[in-house]
Enzyme design. Structure first.
Site, short mmCIF file in Angstrom:
data_model
loop_
_atom_site.label_atom_id
_atom_site.label_comp_id
_atom_site.label_asym_id
_atom_site.label_seq_id
_atom_site.Cartn_x
_atom_site.Cartn_y
_atom_site.Cartn_z
N HIS A 148 91.42 37.91 11.55
CA HIS A 148 91.03 36.42 11.01
C HIS A 148 89.71 36.57 10.31
O HIS A 148 89.63 35.79 9.14
CB HIS A 148 90.50 35.58 12.48
CG HIS A 148 91.72 35.53 13.36
ND1 HIS A 148 93.05 34.74 13.08
CD2 HIS A 148 91.74 36.21 14.77
CE1 HIS A 148 93.69 34.90 13.91
NE2 HIS A 148 93.14 35.78 14.80
C1 BDR Z 1 88.66 33.08 15.81
O1 BDR Z 1 88.54 32.98 16.99
C2 BDR Z 1 87.61 34.13 17.48
O2 BDR Z 1 87.91 34.44 18.69
C3 BDR Z 1 87.78 35.04 16.23
O3 BDR Z 1 86.65 35.84 16.48
C4 BDR Z 1 88.09 34.27 15.14
O4 BDR Z 1 86.83 33.81 14.78
C5 BDR Z 1 90.39 33.12 15.55
O5 BDR Z 1 90.73 32.04 16.03
#
Ligand code: BDR
Ligand code: CA
Length: 331
Positions: free
Chosen positions: A262
């Site tokens: 992500h």
């Molecule tokens: C996002 O949520 C967090 O747990 C991760 O680091 C990322 O930024 C993904 O949904």
């Protein structure tokens, strides 16, 4: 629809789509195993990014841990020249919610934890953002956000003049066609502080949103991890450790083994915008109902209201992004 980077002045890209001049960047994050990979990419691109500082926020784990983790990752990357400033310890309104179930209590999976040589700055992360944006020429500072948007929203509330002075914001957050990953309709970063996200979305600052629709296309397959492993450096070893940890965790959660990266997306976008397809949109963040809190309502039919200063990521060239990551980590 492929657009030239909306965070860059017209004509500021090479033929290959890479930015021609350095981007002055603040990276606001909550490391976090995937934030760590994003940080490593940002640390490894000194020719393209003038990394003005890293600010941290409570998110995946508590604020003291995200700050410690950023300092640790900075040391592994050999970038102690970059200041780290710890920011908000809780969301603006809602009760805190962490993601320790995924990132583990340390926030960094299986990575060996050590006490970093260099600590955080004495300045608060929110004030670091304000001071940095206000002291530099207007339109020259970009901020990437890979955690809940609390620090940026608080900075906008405390010093509203930063909104018009930002070059732009590249953020990981939200979901449209993919649905949510923390509730049926909400993605974690937005869910963790929906009020902050709404402040940022409604501010009018140029905003590129990398939601789950696009980040779920950017997965660390075994082959991609194996290529990084061949680099055999402290940063590549740590990256492989983190990526393998994410793969095992995704498998255990029944999501398949190739973990989505992500937080890598907004940093990769700033380095190589041609690897992404964006669509201009209008957006609102739901804050009213308990079941839809944190949902990003993304509307491509442009009408009245906030937008089209907002661009929504729809497609990513995952091979290109992992080539970019592997190449920069090899330098
Ligand atoms: C996002 O949520 C967090 O747990 C991760 O680091 C990322 O930024 C993904 O949904
Ligand atoms: Ca994150």
């Amino acid at each position: 629809m492929v657009l030239a980077s909306p965070l860059l002045p017209q004509g500021a890209e090479t033929m290959e789509g890479a930015p021609m001049s350095k981007t002055s960047l603040i990276l606001d994050c909550d490391p976090g195993v995937d934030d760590a990979i994003a940080l490593f990419l940002a640390f490894a691109a000194p020719n393209e990014l003038d990394l003005l500082g890293v600010t941290t926020v409570a998110g995946n784990v508590g604020a003291s841990l995200t700050a410690r983790n950023a300092c640790m990752l900075r040391e592994i990357a050999g970038r102690e020249d970059v200041p780290v400033a710890a920011g908000c310890e809780r969301p603006m309104v809602r009760a805190p919610i962490d993601a320790g179930h995924f990132h583990v209590q340390t926030g960094l999976g299986d990575l060996n934890i050590f006490v970093p040589r260099k600590d955080v700055e004495t300045i608060h992360g929110v004030d670091f953002i304000i001071q940095t944006v206000m002291s530099r020429a207007s339109g020259t500072v970009t901020i990437a956000v890979t955690g809940p948007m609390t620090n940026l929203a608080m900075a906008m509330v405390k010093e509203p003049r930063i909104v018009g002075r930002l070059a732009g914001i590249a953020a990981m957050g939200g979901a449209r066609s993919e649905g949510g990953n923390i509730t049926a309709s909400a993605e974690y970063n937005i869910f963790a502080d929906p009020h902050a996200a709404q402040v940022v979305v409604a501010s009018g600052a140029p905003l590129v949103m990398m939601g789950l629709d696009v980040t779920h296309q950017v997965r660390a397959s075994e082959g991609r991890i194996a290529r990084i492993a061949t680099l055999d450096t402290a940063v590549s070893d740590a990256s492989v450790n983190l990526l393998n940890f994410m793969a095992r965790t995704e498998l255990a959660l029944g999501n398949g083994g190739d973990p989505p990266q992500h937080d890598l997306c907004p940093i990769a976008y700033l380095l190589a915008p041609h690897l992404f397809t964006l669509r201009p949109c209008r957006m609102e963040v739901e804050i009213a109902s308990s079941l839809t809190a944190g949902h990003t309502a993304v509307e491509f039919r442009l009408g009245d209201g906030p937008g089209p200063h907002i661009q929504w990521g729809t497609l990513a060239d995952a091979d290109g992004i992992f080539d970019l990551l592997t190449d920069r980590l090899s330098r």
